[in-house]
Design a protein around this motif. Structure first.
Motif, PDB file in Angstrom:
ATOM      1  N   ASP A   1     -42.057  -9.597 -40.214  1.00 46.49           N
ATOM      2  CA  ASP A   1     -42.881  -9.770 -39.029  1.00 46.49           C
ATOM      3  C   ASP A   1     -42.264  -8.950 -37.899  1.00 46.49           C
ATOM      4  O   ASP A   1     -41.069  -8.610 -37.934  1.00 46.49           O
TER       5      ASP A   1
ATOM      6  N   LEU B   1     -41.335  -8.225 -33.849  1.00 47.83           N
ATOM      7  CA  LEU B   1     -40.987  -8.864 -32.582  1.00 47.83           C
ATOM      8  C   LEU B   1     -40.801  -7.763 -31.541  1.00 47.83           C
ATOM      9  O   LEU B   1     -40.106  -6.774 -31.804  1.00 47.83           O
TER      10      LEU B   1
ATOM     11  N   SER C   1     -44.249 -12.044 -30.617  1.00 53.49           N
ATOM     12  CA  SER C   1     -44.539 -11.611 -31.980  1.00 53.49           C
ATOM     13  C   SER C   1     -45.819 -10.786 -32.022  1.00 53.49           C
ATOM     14  O   SER C   1     -46.832 -11.155 -31.426  1.00 53.49           O
ATOM     15  N   GLY C   2     -45.744  -9.670 -32.739  1.00 54.60           N
ATOM     16  CA  GLY C   2     -46.913  -8.930 -33.183  1.00 54.60           C
ATOM     17  C   GLY C   2     -48.018  -8.751 -32.174  1.00 54.60           C
ATOM     18  O   GLY C   2     -47.845  -8.167 -31.105  1.00 54.60           O
TER      19      GLY C   2
ATOM     20  N   GLN D   1     -37.746  -3.640 -29.925  1.00 49.79           N
ATOM     21  CA  GLN D   1     -38.388  -4.096 -31.157  1.00 49.79           C
ATOM     22  C   GLN D   1     -37.361  -4.427 -32.239  1.00 49.79           C
ATOM     23  O   GLN D   1     -36.280  -3.844 -32.306  1.00 49.79           O
TER      24      GLN D   1
ATOM     25  N   LEU E   1     -38.423  -9.369 -38.269  1.00 55.55           N
ATOM     26  CA  LEU E   1     -37.968 -10.679 -38.732  1.00 55.55           C
ATOM     27  C   LEU E   1     -38.249 -10.797 -40.215  1.00 55.55           C
ATOM     28  O   LEU E   1     -39.351 -10.458 -40.684  1.00 55.55           O
TER      29      LEU E   1
ATOM     30  N   ARG F   1     -39.300 -12.491 -43.569  1.00 56.13           N
ATOM     31  CA  ARG F   1     -40.162 -13.586 -43.959  1.00 56.13           C
ATOM     32  C   ARG F   1     -39.522 -14.288 -45.159  1.00 56.13           C
ATOM     33  O   ARG F   1     -39.002 -13.632 -46.036  1.00 56.13           O
TER      34      ARG F   1
ATOM     35  N   ARG G   1     -37.557 -15.970 -40.793  1.00 56.12           N
ATOM     36  CA  ARG G   1     -37.597 -15.393 -39.450  1.00 56.12           C
ATOM     37  C   ARG G   1     -36.216 -15.049 -38.915  1.00 56.12           C
ATOM     38  O   ARG G   1     -35.982 -15.019 -37.697  1.00 56.12           O
TER      39      ARG G   1
ATOM     40  N   ASN H   1     -33.291 -12.254 -38.137  1.00 56.96           N
ATOM     41  CA  ASN H   1     -33.384 -10.885 -37.633  1.00 56.96           C
ATOM     42  C   ASN H   1     -32.961  -9.891 -38.713  1.00 56.96           C
ATOM     43  O   ASN H   1     -31.791  -9.845 -39.107  1.00 56.96           O
TER      44      ASN H   1
END
Length: 517
Positions: free
Chosen positions: A163, A165, A252-253, A298, A301, A303, A306, A308
């Motif tokens: 994901d 960030l 997020s996103g 930026q 994360l 999955r 989550r 780093n």
């Protein structure tokens, strides 16, 4: 015969085309309840155009409620407009002039409100606000929609196990409108830039006194942003007169790009209600004004936990992070169109200006294009892309970075050695020197065509080349001469990538960008 008093969209459009999910329907019901319980009188439905500028309609509460299931008819003509709000294509040609069959004849598109974006605007009387996604009347996604592009890009990233960030850090100016009423002679397009005066003195970087001098306005902006869920993490006095930098905690996103849109729009609206102009034009042609940048922080994360993916116990950046950086560096040329979409923005790239001028990366060095912030064992390690200008379309800017970084991960790319000293003396490829150079790089590039689609890339190339032609024609005709800045070229830049003052900026650029952005 009964008639729907709302009269928007197509009955059941969202459900008929499979755009509803249980989660969306639950959020929609919450929004409907809020609209009614709060006694709202107006709901603004907003679409972000190809320039990153919000366009919309003000609807009655019942019409906005109906649009959540029926959609909203909205003129597709906005996609034929350049930054001067002029039609840049033979609009009544088949395919709208840019080869998309559904655009033949200046048709409507269908806006579908995203209930997750619903806000109540604290500066407007009983007014709600929602962002929308764009579809054709046949239910197909509209391929020029930046929000749809970012959604697809985030889906590709999720399929790879990550994901996104982002931390938003944007510089801009506030100036005082000083010209009095707008005369009809100056009301055409593209109009002359409005006369302005200085809002606050500059040249005391991070000055508390300068901030307090802007206090009443900054407090109103702060409260407005807090009211829509975007309390700034920091508000700072930058280098130029009335130049500010706002930063926000990581989001997020999609939420990060949506926040950038709402932030810019809120600041401009709060300021204009006070006789001020907030401009996100990179480099105004005003004496002693300096360039502004948009630094995109930026990280990825992992999955599903989550954690780093850029953090490392032994280095400032993990192997995944280094490959992401390598991807960014390898696609910078064509990426520039998404991050720096104006003629004006390329005048920021110059040596020793705190803005990058070549393709480098480094640890904690503000002269590099990509700056790594972190240390071994630092759970917040991330990278900062310093390419963007404040006027960039947030969805295009984020998507272009994510796609490039993901390509680096997938291909196991390794970046060149980081710069350890002066990034302005490093042997490295230069950044594109102009919008023309960047557009040529994008036109020749196969990567973004493959991941974003040829339809979008060809459209942006066509639109930007039309913009460049108008600029060059204005210069050739003498109507785009210097905007008259008296700032000394080569003077020191701000700590936030300002560059020297705007004596090289044309009158055409001021007409085109100063108020529009």
């Amino acid at each position: 015969m009964s008639i729907d008093p709302a009269g928007v969209g197509q009955p059941g459009f969202v459900g008929r085309h499979g755009l509803a999910s249980p989660e969306r329907e639950a959020l929609a019901q919450e929004v409907i309840a809020s609209i009614r319980s709060l006694g709202l009188r107006t709901v603004r439905l907003v679409v972000v155009d190809q320039h990153g500028v919000p366009r919309g309609k003000m609807l009655s509460p019942e019409a906005a409620i109906a649009a959540m299931s029926d959609g909203l008819d909205f003129s597709g003509a906005i996609y034929s407009l350049d930054t001067g709000n002029q039609v840049f294509v033979p609009a009544f040609a088949r395919g709208g002039g840019f080869g998309i069959e559904e655009f033949t004849g200046f048709p409507d598109v269908m806006l579908v409100p995203d209930p997750a974006s619903f806000r109540v605007l604290p500066w407007a009387d009983r007014t709600g606000w929602m962002l929308c996604d764009v579809y054709f009347g046949n239910g197909q996604p509209m391929p020029l929609d930046g929000r749809g592009l970012l959604r697809r890009t985030l889906s590709s990233l999720a399929s790879a196990g990550f994901d996104f960030l982002a931390g938003i850090e944007v510089e801009f100016y506030i100036v005082v409108m000083s010209g009095g009423p707008l005369s009809p002679a100056d009301a055409g397009f593209t109009p002359p830039p409005p006369p302005v005066s200085v809002f606050e003195r500059g040249y005391q970087y991070l000055s508390e006194v300068r901030l307090d001098g802007m206090g009443p306005v900054l407090e109103a902006v702060r409260d407005a942003l807090d009211g829509v869920g975007l309390l700034p993490r920091s508000m700072e006095d930058e280098w130029g007169p009335g130049q500010l930098e706002f930063s926000f905690s990581p989001l997020s996103g999609m939420a990060a790009a949506d926040a950038a849109v709402l932030f810019r729009s809120a600041v401009k609206q709060v300021c204009q209600r006070r006789g001020l102009l907030a401009t996100f034009m990179c480099r105004p042609a005003l004496p002693n004004f300096f360039s502004s940048g948009w630094h995109l922080h930026q990280s990825l994360l992992n999955r599903p936990d989550r954690s780093n993916a850029f953090a490392s116990s032994s280095s400032s950046l993990s192997a995944v992070g280094r490959r992401y950086v390598a991807g960014l560096l390898s696609h910078v040329g064509p990426m520039a169109v998404f991050a720096v979409p104006t003629v004006n923005g390329y005048k920021r790239f110059r040596p020793y200006s705190f803005a990058p001028d070549r393709v480098t990366w480094a640890e904690e060095n503000r002269g590099a294009l990509v700056r790594v912030q972190g240390a071994p064992g630092d759970a917040s390690s991330h990278v900062e892309m310093r390419l963007g200008e404040p006027a960039a379309n947030p969805y295009f800017y984020l998507a272009s970075n994510i796609a490039a970084g993901l390509d680096g991960i997938r291909r196991n790319l390794e970046p060149p050695p980081p710069v350890s000293a002066d990034p302005y003396a490093a042997e490295a490829p230069p950044l594109p020197g102009s919008l023309r150079d960047a557009v040529d790089a994008l036109d020749a590039d196969q990567f973004y065509r493959s991941v974003f689609g040829a339809t979008l890339v060809d459209y942006l190339v066509m639109m930007k080349r039309a913009e460049i032609r108008r600029y060059e024609d204005a210069l050739a005709a003498g109507s785009g001469a210097s905007g008259g800045s008296s700032g000394a070229p080569g003077s020191a830049g701000s700590a936030g990538s300002s560059g020297s003052s705007g004596s090289d900026v044309s009158e055409w650029e001021m007409r085109e960008y100063f108020e529009f952005f």
